[in-house]
Scaffold this motif. Structure first.
Motif, PDB file in Angstrom:
ATOM      1  N   GLY A 126      98.156 159.073  53.651  1.00 39.55           N
ATOM      2  CA  GLY A 126      98.810 157.796  53.939  1.00 39.55           C
ATOM      3  C   GLY A 126      97.816 156.690  54.210  1.00 39.55           C
ATOM      4  O   GLY A 126      97.995 155.547  53.752  1.00 39.55           O
ATOM      5  N   ALA A 127      96.742 157.009  54.947  1.00 37.18           N
ATOM      6  CA  ALA A 127      95.742 155.993  55.280  1.00 37.18           C
ATOM      7  C   ALA A 127      94.995 155.525  54.040  1.00 37.18           C
ATOM      8  O   ALA A 127      94.770 154.315  53.847  1.00 37.18           O
ATOM      9  CB  ALA A 127      94.762 156.554  56.313  1.00 37.18           C
ATOM     10  N   ILE A 128      94.600 156.454  53.178  1.00 36.11           N
ATOM     11  CA  ILE A 128      93.828 156.074  51.996  1.00 36.11           C
ATOM     12  C   ILE A 128      94.704 155.297  51.021  1.00 36.11           C
ATOM     13  O   ILE A 128      94.245 154.354  50.357  1.00 36.11           O
ATOM     14  CB  ILE A 128      93.203 157.319  51.322  1.00 36.11           C
ATOM     15  CG1 ILE A 128      92.009 156.913  50.460  1.00 36.11           C
ATOM     16  CG2 ILE A 128      94.201 158.088  50.517  1.00 36.11           C
ATOM     17  CD1 ILE A 128      90.812 156.443  51.207  1.00 36.11           C
ATOM     18  N   ALA A 129      95.989 155.648  50.933  1.00 33.49           N
ATOM     19  CA  ALA A 129      96.896 154.892  50.070  1.00 33.49           C
ATOM     20  C   ALA A 129      97.039 153.458  50.570  1.00 33.49           C
ATOM     21  O   ALA A 129      97.028 152.503  49.780  1.00 33.49           O
ATOM     22  CB  ALA A 129      98.261 155.581  50.009  1.00 33.49           C
ATOM     23  N   ALA A 130      97.155 153.294  51.899  1.00 33.76           N
ATOM     24  CA  ALA A 130      97.308 151.952  52.457  1.00 33.76           C
ATOM     25  C   ALA A 130      96.063 151.105  52.229  1.00 33.76           C
ATOM     26  O   ALA A 130      96.146 149.953  51.800  1.00 33.76           O
ATOM     27  CB  ALA A 130      97.620 152.049  53.957  1.00 33.76           C
ATOM     28  N   VAL A 131      94.884 151.656  52.501  1.00 33.85           N
ATOM     29  CA  VAL A 131      93.675 150.859  52.362  1.00 33.85           C
ATOM     30  C   VAL A 131      93.370 150.573  50.893  1.00 33.85           C
ATOM     31  O   VAL A 131      92.877 149.485  50.548  1.00 33.85           O
ATOM     32  CB  VAL A 131      92.484 151.548  53.062  1.00 33.85           C
ATOM     33  CG1 VAL A 131      91.944 152.718  52.252  1.00 33.85           C
ATOM     34  CG2 VAL A 131      91.369 150.545  53.330  1.00 33.85           C
ATOM     35  N   MET A 132      93.683 151.491  49.996  1.00 34.21           N
ATOM     36  CA  MET A 132      93.486 151.225  48.576  1.00 34.21           C
ATOM     37  C   MET A 132      94.412 150.108  48.099  1.00 34.21           C
ATOM     38  O   MET A 132      94.032 149.266  47.278  1.00 34.21           O
ATOM     39  CB  MET A 132      93.723 152.488  47.756  1.00 34.21           C
ATOM     40  CG  MET A 132      92.630 153.538  47.881  1.00 34.21           C
ATOM     41  SD  MET A 132      91.016 152.982  47.227  1.00 34.21           S
ATOM     42  CE  MET A 132      90.140 152.606  48.764  1.00 34.21           C
ATOM     43  N   LEU A 133      95.631 150.096  48.620  1.00 33.83           N
ATOM     44  CA  LEU A 133      96.556 149.020  48.274  1.00 33.83           C
ATOM     45  C   LEU A 133      96.043 147.677  48.780  1.00 33.83           C
ATOM     46  O   LEU A 133      96.064 146.674  48.054  1.00 33.83           O
ATOM     47  CB  LEU A 133      97.933 149.324  48.868  1.00 33.83           C
ATOM     48  CG  LEU A 133      99.035 148.290  48.613  1.00 33.83           C
ATOM     49  CD1 LEU A 133      99.260 148.097  47.120  1.00 33.83           C
ATOM     50  CD2 LEU A 133     100.327 148.708  49.302  1.00 33.83           C
TER      51      LEU A 133
END
Length: 665
Positions: A126-133
């Motif tokens: 979830g964290a990596i998806a958010a920061v990539m977005l």
């Protein structure tokens, strides 16, 4: 960016004294926590045994977990700020913590076996998806600090709305997860400390091995490449370490806000400059800061209950800290945002052009009343079926449309009051201030619609007046004003999170408000919205001269005979009331107050009267569409309209920030 402006530096003696004072304070406060614990209700022998268990299986593990979590967040914040050259980068401002919490919430509700197998992996995903977005949305602007933080704010809003939706859908099963997600450090074993210690040690070793890339990442991109740095590979490697650390802390203890922002900032104030110095100072300060905060919330609590979750307490630091860091952000808007400012030139649409716009919105409303999903799929409601469905669909559609109209009008007022094209009830923290007012009203007043409206209106007005105070300061600039708004929003939402963590009826009412659901809207909500539209919007049409003159600035407005202070106060009060009514109906997360005035201006309505009316119509139309989508997208379940409005408004904000990237970047 982080190195662009010099920071105040303490002399060496002051630095040593500050370090010793912080360490002594942390040790003293923990000793007070141990010494002031109330006696256990048991026989003397059993009490001594239980006190030993409490000390070594709860208090000491909690203290060690606080130190390790603070150090991990301090290191993560230092790495994020270095790799993005952004002094206000942190897991809180980049949406990392919110993304991790959303992933944990969804997994707990729908895949508990996955949580038992690898909760940390869920949080990291979830964290990596958010920061990539966030990075993808701001990449065209070369990771401009304000674009990154605004993108992070939008992602955090959407994640918060989605988390509230899951919690409301699953009820008490995951409400405890929301309470834990506020960042409680209560421990019953050494598990969290033993999980965090090797991750922190490994990350510190890898970060130490990357000291040269970290030093080069502080330079201009072209210069870093000329010195042999593989820029993208280095960035993603450092980002992966930072996100992994932040996600690990979130999985272990919940969301701990703004420690990763505060620790590097304090390290710079104490004289740390090089990556090596920051690598040592930021984790140490993060550990001391979280330890001190955790001890304070225990000491101020009653008995064995903390005053508030530690994460919510540290989030209270976020607002003042962001305001303090405003001096590191340039006061001017970047060119692509400046292009959005209202212009008097160009061909303006006539007032008659509003007629087809109103007709189109009326057609959309009619479509929303008759078209929907049924047990057999898409259904066109006519005759008796329409009569049966109208008492359910009509009030919620009217409430949503009126809320959108009020938010559109409030956004138009705020953009002209502050002369800021990116101002709005949500971006400036006005909606979040209404949440604090609602919390206070639910605490001190008997629960009633009038008390709730009064609380939301009072909180919204206080925050808006604070924003106007900042806007009037010389040299504040649009970017710094936006940062002040994000700071006020963070401060207010931290207070709301503290109340949510109590888990009582007040928390449930706040959670329903936060999600922005119109599922239970009836005639009372519909008539409230309609009356508010008439009473609050109509008088503003008599003050359009104020709205035309206020964007000229205080000196220019006063020279043309405008009573600046009085007009600002009147318009601010009306905007706060509009925001209050709309927030009660659809929650605080819609972003309609931001996008409606922009769409009105893009449609050719730059003058105050025309833009106000167009904003009202567009805001109402967008919210009606959002309500229709919320009704059909997950049939037979009803989704909160605030979530869909945020899903519309969030991408629009990012598009506006990036639309000039090709021309200006």
């Amino acid at each position: 960016m982080a190195e662009a402006l010099p920071a105040t530096r303490l002399p060496p003696s002051g630095q040593t004294g500050a370090w010793l004072l912080a360490a002594l304070m942390a040790a003293l406060l923990f000793a007070l926590v141990v010494a002031t614990r109330p006696p256990l209700p048991a026989s003397p022998g059993l009490a001594r045994t239980l006190e030993g268990i409490l000390l070594w299986q709860s208090l000491v593990p909690r203290a060690v977990t606080a130190l390790l979590s603070g150090a991990a967040l301090g290191l993560a914040g230092m790495l994020l700020q270095r790799v993005l050259r952004n002094p206000i980068a942190d897991s809180s401002t980049l949406g990392i913590a919110s993304g991790a919490q959303l992933a944990l919430t969804v997994a707990t509700a729908y895949a508990p076996a996955l949580m038992a197998f690898w909760g940390e992996g869920v949080a990291f995903a979830g964290a990596i998806a958010a920061v990539m977005l966030v990075l993808g949305l701001s990449w065209r602007q070369r990771l401009d600090p304000m674009t990154v933080v605004l993108s992070g704010m939008v992602v955090s809003l959407i994640c918060a709305a989605a988390s509230a939706v899951v919690i409301l859908a699953r009820g008490e099963y995951v409400l405890s997860l929301f309470i834990w997600g506020a960042g409680s450090l209560n421990q019953q074993s050494w598990d969290a400390a033993l999980a965090l210690a090797p991750r922190l040690a490994l990350s510190a070793i890898v970060a130490a091995a990357l000291l040269r890339p970290l030093a080069l990442l502080g330079l201009d991109d072209d210069m870093a490449r000329s010195l042999g740095l593989a820029l993208h590979a280095a960035r993603f490697a450092v980002l992966a370490i930072a996100v992994w650390l932040a996600a690990s802390v979130t999985a272990a203890v919940g969301v701990i806000g703004f420690v990763g922002l505060a620790a590097p900032a304090l390290a710079r104030e104490l004289g740390a400059r090089t990556p090596r110095q920051m690598l040592l100072a930021a984790p140490a300060l993060g550990a001391l800061l979280l330890s001190i905060t955790d001890s304070v919330v225990q000491l101020l609590g009653s008995g064995f209950n903390d005053l508030a979750p530690t994460g919510a307490a540290t989030a209270l630091l976020g607002g003042p800290l962001l305001i303090w860091l405003m001096r590191r952000v340039p006061p001017a808007l970047p060119p692509q945002v400046a292009d959005l400012a209202p212009r008097s030139g160009g061909r303006a649409a006539s007032l008659r052009a509003l007629v087809p716009l109103a007709a189109a919105i009326a057609a959309i409303a009619a479509l929303g009343l008759v078209v929907g999903m049924g047990p057999d799929g898409w259904q066109l409601a006519t005759g008796p079926i329409f009569q049966d469905l109208l008492p359910f669909r009509g009030p919620r559609l009217a409430a949503a449309g009126c809320a959108g109209a009020l938010l559109g009008a409030a956004g138009c007022l705020m953009q002209r009051l502050t002369a800021n094209p990116l101002a709005g009830p949500e971006v400036l923290g006005v909606s979040a201030g209404g949440g604090v007012g609602l919390m206070l009203a639910l605490t001190v007043l008997p629960a009633s619609p009038f008390a709730m409206l009064a609380g939301v209106a009072g909180g919204s007005l206080v925050v808006l007046l604070v924003m106007l105070f900042f806007a009037a300061r010389p040299g504040i600039g649009p970017q710094r004003l936006l940062l002040a708004g994000i700071a006020m929003g963070a401060l207010c939402m931290a207070l709301v999170s503290t109340a949510l963590a109590q888990g009582d009826l007040r928390a449930y009412m706040l959670l329903v408000w936060l999600s922005g659901s119109t599922n239970r809207a009836g005639e009372l909500e519909a008539w409230t919205g309609l009356i508010a539209c008439v009473v609050l919007i109509a008088p503003i049409l008599l003050a359009v001269r104020w709205l035309d003159l206020l964007p000229l600035g205080e000196a220019g407005s006063r020279s043309l005979g405008l009573p600046v202070a009085g007009s600002r106060l009147c318009l601010a009060a009306v905007a706060a009331l509009m925001t209050a009514v709309a927030s009660l109906l659809v929650g605080p997360l819609s972003l309609i107050g931001l996008i409606a005035p922009h769409l009105a201006r893009m449609a050719g309505f730059p003058r105050a009267r025309d833009q106000l009316l167009a904003s009202v119509l567009i805001g109402g139309g967008v919210m009606i569409v959002a309500d229709w989508l919320a009704r059909i997208v997950a049939f037979p379940y009803q989704m909160p309209v605030g979530l869909f409005a945020a899903l519309i408004g969030g991408p629009y904000l990012i598009w506006q920030l990036n639309r000039g990237g090709g021309r200006n970047g």
